[in-house]
Design an enzyme around this catalytic site. Sequence first.
Site, PDB file in Angstrom:
ATOM      1  N   SER A   1     -94.456  32.559 -71.854  1.00 59.11           N
ATOM      2  CA  SER A   1     -95.020  32.593 -73.089  1.00 59.11           C
ATOM      3  C   SER A   1     -96.529  32.339 -73.137  1.00 59.11           C
ATOM      4  O   SER A   1     -96.973  31.593 -72.360  1.00 59.11           O
ATOM      5  CB  SER A   1     -94.400  31.684 -73.976  1.00 59.11           C
TER       6      SER A   1
ATOM      7  N   LYS B   1     -86.707  31.637 -73.391  1.00 59.94           N
ATOM      8  CA  LYS B   1     -87.932  32.469 -73.887  1.00 59.94           C
ATOM      9  C   LYS B   1     -87.620  33.345 -75.301  1.00 59.94           C
ATOM     10  O   LYS B   1     -88.185  33.573 -75.894  1.00 59.94           O
ATOM     11  CB  LYS B   1     -88.444  33.262 -72.677  1.00 59.94           C
TER      12      LYS B   1
ATOM     13  N   HIS C   1     -87.348  31.329 -78.071  1.00 59.43           N
ATOM     14  CA  HIS C   1     -88.530  30.902 -78.631  1.00 59.43           C
ATOM     15  C   HIS C   1     -89.303  32.224 -79.306  1.00 59.43           C
ATOM     16  O   HIS C   1     -89.856  32.000 -80.358  1.00 59.43           O
ATOM     17  CB  HIS C   1     -89.514  30.788 -77.288  1.00 59.43           C
ATOM     18  N   ASN C   2     -89.211  33.294 -78.995  1.00 61.06           N
ATOM     19  CA  ASN C   2     -89.559  34.231 -79.724  1.00 61.06           C
ATOM     20  C   ASN C   2     -88.985  34.741 -80.782  1.00 61.06           C
ATOM     21  O   ASN C   2     -89.707  35.140 -82.018  1.00 61.06           O
ATOM     22  CB  ASN C   2     -89.523  35.942 -78.896  1.00 61.06           C
TER      23      ASN C   2
ATOM     24  N   GLU D   1     -90.329  32.313 -83.304  1.00 57.17           N
ATOM     25  CA  GLU D   1     -91.720  32.957 -83.452  1.00 57.17           C
ATOM     26  C   GLU D   1     -91.834  33.954 -84.633  1.00 57.17           C
ATOM     27  O   GLU D   1     -92.592  34.166 -85.499  1.00 57.17           O
ATOM     28  CB  GLU D   1     -92.188  33.691 -82.193  1.00 57.17           C
TER      29      GLU D   1
END
Length: 490
Positions: free
Chosen positions: A132, A186, A189-190, A193
Amino acid sequence: MAEFGLYGLAVMGQNFALNVAEKGFSISVCNRSPSKVDTCVERAEKELGENASNLKGYKDPAEFIKSLAKPRKVMFLVKAGAPVDACIDLFLEHLEEGDVLIDGGNEWFENSVRRGERCSEKGIMYLAMGVSGGEEGARNGPSLMPGGPREAYDLIKPIIEKVAAQTEAGPCTTYIGGPGSGNYVKMVHNGIEYSDMEGIGEAYTILKHVGGLDNEELAKVFSEWNKAELDSFLIEITAKILAKRDTDVYTDGGEKLEGNESRYVLDMVLDRTGSKGTGRMTVQSAAEHGVAAGGMSAALDARYIASDKDARGIMAPMLDGPTQMPELDKEQLIQDVRNALYCTKICSYAQGLNLIREASRQRDWNVDLGECSRIWLGGCIIRAKFLHRIKEAYDRDPDLANLLIDSEFKEEIATKQKSWRRVVSLCAAVGLPAPSMMACLSYYDQYRRETLPGAALVQAQRDFFGSHTFERKDKPRGEMYHCRWTDKHF
Ligand code: NBP
């Protein structure tokens, strides 16, 4: 012999390779189109000084593999999907038992599980590592989320711990867990986001339309917010975006547009938002795991509606609703929006972390949620000061059922929720969309109520039309009942 190999030299690969070389490791690089190998070597010569000799370019994949010390550690950073399978096809014949293949792309985690099994048949260890931080992170220190065989992680650990972003809490990497877990973390995480960005977008809209703040005032507000509980990369860049005049804009081909100092570039950006798929994957996965992710799915829907600009153009003049904005105390509004954004943020992280926990439980990944929060402290797009506090919350109680009930976060929401409710009510009253703030408030309120009468009614409806049965309040849990709701039921 090089300590590390990297195949795939587009934006991410080139920058990651330069980062590895800069940290003092010898690295061989290769790419399908040979011109990118030359570009990468040229960049190394320009950017790395005495470390430039750490990086060597190869145009032939077989030569590239031969240049690596055993056990070989080969990472690829290519487009996710079929190109990754193509890379595995290419490298498997050259690799030997004990070598490590690492995919650094944004891959769907189940593809990594499948590829890991395929590689393990040949004794090759396969790691899928979420990277990231975009271009800047790859070059100067990303957050790295590796999942796969522990032994493979131990082999690359000395390298990735140096290459990752460094914070006071350590390098932004850790062993996430078994196959697929790195991609999964990940991906979430996005998803977080998406909701972080949507919440900030909503705060901006409210302050602009209701508060009447101009870009300079808005930039100051966001800079101020960046000094305390909301301190984060996304708030920091928002302040910069708001203040940027309409200059330094280029076409896709690199041609400079004529600048205009009298206006702001943000005011010229079309309100049509793109997306690449990781938000959708997160929301899909949350649904499959039965985990509520309203903040993220509201953000995803918001992107879809934003991208449907033509339909909005047709529908907007046809749909009725309030148009007048009330006169409000500006300072109070700013404080309320700040609090609403913070509470929304806590809920989004709670949802994302609970999703990771459930996926981890189902697959025995054993992901440490405190460590996840720690490795997002630097290098990545959602880096934020409050992740320290999330880490502390999981240190206090590793089995914490939900961030909302951690003693500190619980207290904070208790004191800020009046603001949050005022902002959501205001948006509903004046007809301003605030989907993530609203969805997160509903999430909070649903967990705040032990009794949900509407849920009882929905279950009764299910029994009425589908004989799906129901549990009773006056009988033990798990005992199922069916009502003959009408004389047509049996
Ligand atoms: P891209 O996702 O744009 O992929 C381009 C690279 O893939 C080039 O090196 C290209 O080779 C190679 N490639 C393709 Br396309 N098909 C191939 C094939 N069949 N065989 C071998 N190589 C092939 O690159 P990127 O933006 O650097 O991203 C790399 C990965 O990192 C992706 O999974 C992405 O989702 C992820 N990621 C990107 C970012 C970001 O900010 N860009 C951030 C975080 C993660 P060529 O040069 O010969 O065409």
